[in-house]
Design a protein around this motif. Structure first.
Motif, PDB file in Angstrom:
ATOM      1  N   LYS A  42       7.897  22.830 -40.832  1.00  0.00           N
ATOM      2  CA  LYS A  42       6.748  23.358 -40.782  1.00  0.00           C
ATOM      3  C   LYS A  42       7.021  24.736 -41.456  1.00  0.00           C
ATOM      4  O   LYS A  42       5.995  25.430 -42.027  1.00  0.00           O
ATOM      5  CB  LYS A  42       6.567  23.619 -39.151  1.00  0.00           C
ATOM      6  CG  LYS A  42       6.029  22.618 -38.661  1.00  0.00           C
ATOM      7  CD  LYS A  42       4.532  22.027 -39.082  1.00  0.00           C
ATOM      8  CE  LYS A  42       4.151  20.754 -37.986  1.00  0.00           C
ATOM      9  NZ  LYS A  42       2.745  20.334 -38.472  1.00  0.00           N
ATOM     10  N   LEU A  43       8.067  25.539 -41.212  1.00  0.00           N
ATOM     11  CA  LEU A  43       8.134  26.679 -41.816  1.00  0.00           C
ATOM     12  C   LEU A  43       8.253  26.594 -43.471  1.00  0.00           C
ATOM     13  O   LEU A  43       7.585  27.571 -44.159  1.00  0.00           O
ATOM     14  CB  LEU A  43       9.625  27.319 -41.363  1.00  0.00           C
ATOM     15  CG  LEU A  43      10.049  28.821 -41.593  1.00  0.00           C
ATOM     16  CD1 LEU A  43       8.701  29.709 -40.982  1.00  0.00           C
ATOM     17  CD2 LEU A  43      11.157  29.172 -41.297  1.00  0.00           C
ATOM     18  N   LYS A 253       7.137  10.081 -47.458  1.00  0.00           N
ATOM     19  CA  LYS A 253       7.796  10.605 -46.174  1.00  0.00           C
ATOM     20  C   LYS A 253       8.710  11.732 -46.330  1.00  0.00           C
ATOM     21  O   LYS A 253       8.874  12.313 -45.057  1.00  0.00           O
ATOM     22  CB  LYS A 253       8.590   9.221 -45.848  1.00  0.00           C
ATOM     23  CG  LYS A 253       7.660   8.185 -45.356  1.00  0.00           C
ATOM     24  CD  LYS A 253       8.646   7.003 -44.931  1.00  0.00           C
ATOM     25  CE  LYS A 253       7.862   5.831 -44.070  1.00  0.00           C
ATOM     26  NZ  LYS A 253       8.532   4.726 -43.869  1.00  0.00           N
ATOM     27  N   ARG A 254       9.411  12.176 -47.160  1.00  0.00           N
ATOM     28  CA  ARG A 254      10.274  13.091 -47.459  1.00  0.00           C
ATOM     29  C   ARG A 254       9.433  14.415 -47.513  1.00  0.00           C
ATOM     30  O   ARG A 254      10.194  15.523 -46.983  1.00  0.00           O
ATOM     31  CB  ARG A 254      10.933  13.161 -48.966  1.00  0.00           C
ATOM     32  CG  ARG A 254      12.231  13.950 -48.793  1.00  0.00           C
ATOM     33  CD  ARG A 254      12.931  13.846 -50.276  1.00  0.00           C
ATOM     34  NE  ARG A 254      13.495  12.575 -50.210  1.00  0.00           N
ATOM     35  CZ  ARG A 254      13.708  11.713 -51.232  1.00  0.00           C
ATOM     36  NH1 ARG A 254      13.465  12.290 -52.611  1.00  0.00           N
ATOM     37  NH2 ARG A 254      14.277  10.546 -51.386  1.00  0.00           N
ATOM     38  N   ILE A 259       3.114  14.059 -40.342  1.00  0.00           N
ATOM     39  CA  ILE A 259       1.904  13.414 -40.201  1.00  0.00           C
ATOM     40  C   ILE A 259       1.971  12.241 -39.454  1.00  0.00           C
ATOM     41  O   ILE A 259       3.040  11.521 -39.306  1.00  0.00           O
ATOM     42  CB  ILE A 259       1.233  12.801 -41.735  1.00  0.00           C
ATOM     43  CG1 ILE A 259       2.224  11.880 -42.488  1.00  0.00           C
ATOM     44  CG2 ILE A 259       1.187  14.191 -42.523  1.00  0.00           C
ATOM     45  CD1 ILE A 259       1.609  11.405 -43.732  1.00  0.00           C
ATOM     46  N   ASP A 260       1.025  11.875 -38.886  1.00  0.00           N
ATOM     47  CA  ASP A 260       0.812  10.735 -37.728  1.00  0.00           C
ATOM     48  C   ASP A 260       1.039   9.244 -38.237  1.00  0.00           C
ATOM     49  O   ASP A 260       1.513   8.411 -37.595  1.00  0.00           O
ATOM     50  CB  ASP A 260      -0.228  11.056 -36.985  1.00  0.00           C
ATOM     51  CG  ASP A 260      -0.606  12.451 -36.047  1.00  0.00           C
ATOM     52  OD1 ASP A 260       0.599  12.938 -35.750  1.00  0.00           O
ATOM     53  OD2 ASP A 260      -1.562  12.612 -35.873  1.00  0.00           O
ATOM     54  N   SER A 261       0.535   9.170 -39.416  1.00  0.00           N
ATOM     55  CA  SER A 261       0.585   7.777 -40.061  1.00  0.00           C
ATOM     56  C   SER A 261       0.761   7.825 -41.433  1.00  0.00           C
ATOM     57  O   SER A 261       0.431   8.595 -42.077  1.00  0.00           O
ATOM     58  CB  SER A 261      -0.670   6.807 -39.829  1.00  0.00           C
ATOM     59  OG  SER A 261      -1.013   5.822 -40.532  1.00  0.00           O
ATOM     60  N   TYR A 262       1.290   6.710 -42.031  1.00  0.00           N
ATOM     61  CA  TYR A 262       1.791   6.771 -43.307  1.00  0.00           C
ATOM     62  C   TYR A 262       1.119   5.705 -43.972  1.00  0.00           C
ATOM     63  O   TYR A 262       1.488   5.033 -45.200  1.00  0.00           O
ATOM     64  CB  TYR A 262       3.381   6.588 -43.769  1.00  0.00           C
ATOM     65  CG  TYR A 262       4.236   7.556 -43.466  1.00  0.00           C
ATOM     66  CD1 TYR A 262       4.079   8.558 -44.271  1.00  0.00           C
ATOM     67  CD2 TYR A 262       4.712   7.886 -42.171  1.00  0.00           C
ATOM     68  CE1 TYR A 262       4.869   9.887 -43.886  1.00  0.00           C
ATOM     69  CE2 TYR A 262       5.470   8.894 -42.000  1.00  0.00           C
ATOM     70  CZ  TYR A 262       5.706   9.845 -42.760  1.00  0.00           C
ATOM     71  OH  TYR A 262       6.048  11.109 -42.440  1.00  0.00           O
ATOM     72  N   LYS A 263      -0.283   5.285 -43.316  1.00  0.00           N
ATOM     73  CA  LYS A 263      -1.122   4.267 -44.058  1.00  0.00           C
ATOM     74  C   LYS A 263      -1.698   5.257 -45.137  1.00  0.00           C
ATOM     75  O   LYS A 263      -1.951   6.482 -45.041  1.00  0.00           O
ATOM     76  CB  LYS A 263      -2.280   4.029 -43.175  1.00  0.00           C
ATOM     77  CG  LYS A 263      -2.034   3.288 -41.893  1.00  0.00           C
ATOM     78  CD  LYS A 263      -3.067   2.757 -41.316  1.00  0.00           C
ATOM     79  CE  LYS A 263      -2.777   1.734 -39.881  1.00  0.00           C
ATOM     80  NZ  LYS A 263      -3.926   1.518 -39.154  1.00  0.00           N
ATOM     81  N   LEU A 268      -3.465   9.999 -48.326  1.00  0.00           N
ATOM     82  CA  LEU A 268      -4.555  10.568 -49.241  1.00  0.00           C
ATOM     83  C   LEU A 268      -5.190  11.821 -48.487  1.00  0.00           C
ATOM     84  O   LEU A 268      -5.418  12.802 -49.224  1.00  0.00           O
ATOM     85  CB  LEU A 268      -5.522   9.510 -49.687  1.00  0.00           C
ATOM     86  CG  LEU A 268      -5.265   8.419 -50.443  1.00  0.00           C
ATOM     87  CD1 LEU A 268      -6.395   7.378 -50.690  1.00  0.00           C
ATOM     88  CD2 LEU A 268      -4.328   9.026 -51.773  1.00  0.00           C
ATOM     89  N   LEU A 269      -5.527  11.510 -47.267  1.00  0.00           N
ATOM     90  CA  LEU A 269      -6.178  12.698 -46.720  1.00  0.00           C
ATOM     91  C   LEU A 269      -5.337  13.900 -46.559  1.00  0.00           C
ATOM     92  O   LEU A 269      -5.842  15.288 -46.780  1.00  0.00           O
ATOM     93  CB  LEU A 269      -6.731  12.515 -45.145  1.00  0.00           C
ATOM     94  CG  LEU A 269      -7.866  11.507 -44.990  1.00  0.00           C
ATOM     95  CD1 LEU A 269      -8.173  11.138 -43.587  1.00  0.00           C
ATOM     96  CD2 LEU A 269      -9.185  12.299 -45.747  1.00  0.00           C
TER      97      LEU A 269
END
Length: 306
Positions: A42-43, A253-254, A259-263, A268-269
């Protein structure tokens, strides 16, 4: 918790002050602290969003061959991933150290440096990638199921990016079995559509092989698609595709650890990319092409694959 070191150069004073809430500034622009992975991520996101025209680096302990990992932002040296090991890439030509001839006016020197930089880079979307980055093919398939040994490919779509141009490839494929209703609901592809507009499998596969040639292949969760393609080639008695390839999923992912989902639609969002995932091969390929332009590290990865 692990030791983390951040360096900042030519950044807004507000960012430097903000960073002291979590870390100690032991020298001008050098910050140290013990942070867990969530806070560190986050930082770093906060830093990159507020660094403006400055530069930033971060290094921290991790379980790899070197015992640490690092990232850079807006710096001349780049961190590239080599089989899980972070390496520092120093470009052969350093435009920052170009010696300009004496007795030229400041305006002339400015135009000369501007000309050098302009010749070295080209625009792709909103990012800048060096001219060494050549063409690549982003592709996607739709299938009648998830089992590559028994299910069938019903559509192949691809976009080839080369020399600033995009070339599209898209074919529906006839099959001799019933498309499951859940696939029809997901993709809108049914047996009627395949009968009317579908092509023979061997015809499409051969055209696809010609289309990709020896280009680097790119996809989102690309191993699924490559496995289906190669199983199909094997059934047709053809050689497997052995092109070099890049999977965007682990790069995302790296970079986007929280994020909640990797769909693909959610990813894209997270990158502020417009466009709905339609679960059609061509449109999803086009979406993945836009994603490749946004993901940090993709351009460097592409060069390593050459």
């Amino acid at each position: 918790m692990s030791m983390t070191v951040v360096t900042l150069t030519k950044v807004p004073l507000s960012l430097r002050g903000d960073l002291t809430k979590w870390m100690q500034e032991i020298a001008t622009g050098v910050y140290v602290g013990n942070l867990n992975s969530k806070v560190r991520g986050k930082l770093w996101e906060r830093i990159t969003q507020n660094v403006k025209k400055g530069q930033a680096t971060i290094s921290y302990h991790t379980n790899n061959e070197l015992g640490y990992s690092c990232e850079t932002y807006h710096t001349f040296r780049k961190i590239v991933d080599c089989e899980g090991i972070p390496l520092v890439q120093i470009p052969k030509s350093d435009n920052h150290n170009i010696e300009l001839q004496k007795n030229f006016s400041k305006a002339a020197k400015f135009h000369k440096v501007k000309g050098i930089n302009k010749s070295r880079y080209q625009k792709i979307g909103e990012s800048i990638i060096e001219n060494e980055t050549q063409g690549y093919v982003v592709f996607d398939i739709e299938t009648s199921g998830l089992d590559a040994t028994s299910d069938k490919i019903i559509e192949i779509g691809a976009v080839k990016y080369s020399s600033g141009k995009i070339i599209k490839f898209n074919y529906l494929i006839k099959i001799d079995s019933i498309v499951p209703q859940k696939i029809v609901d997901l993709t809108g592809i049914d047996n009627k559509l395949l009968t009317e507009k579908g092509h023979d499998l061997s015809e499409v596969i051969n055209k696809f092989i010609d289309f990709i040639s020896n280009h680097v292949l790119v996809g989102y969760n690309i191993n699924f698609d490559l496995n289906f393609i190669n199983k199909t080639l094997d059934r047709l008695g053809l050689d497997s595709i052995d092109n070099k390839y890049i999977d965007l999923l682990p790069l995302v992912k790296r970079e986007k650890m929280f994020i909640d989902s990797y769909k693909l639609s959610d990813v894209l969002l997270s990158y502020d990319i417009d466009g709905k995932v339609q679960h059609r091969a061509l449109s999803d390929s086009e979406a993945a092409l836009k994603l490749s332009d946004k993901v940090n590290g993709f351009a460097e990865k592409l060069k390593l694959k050459r």
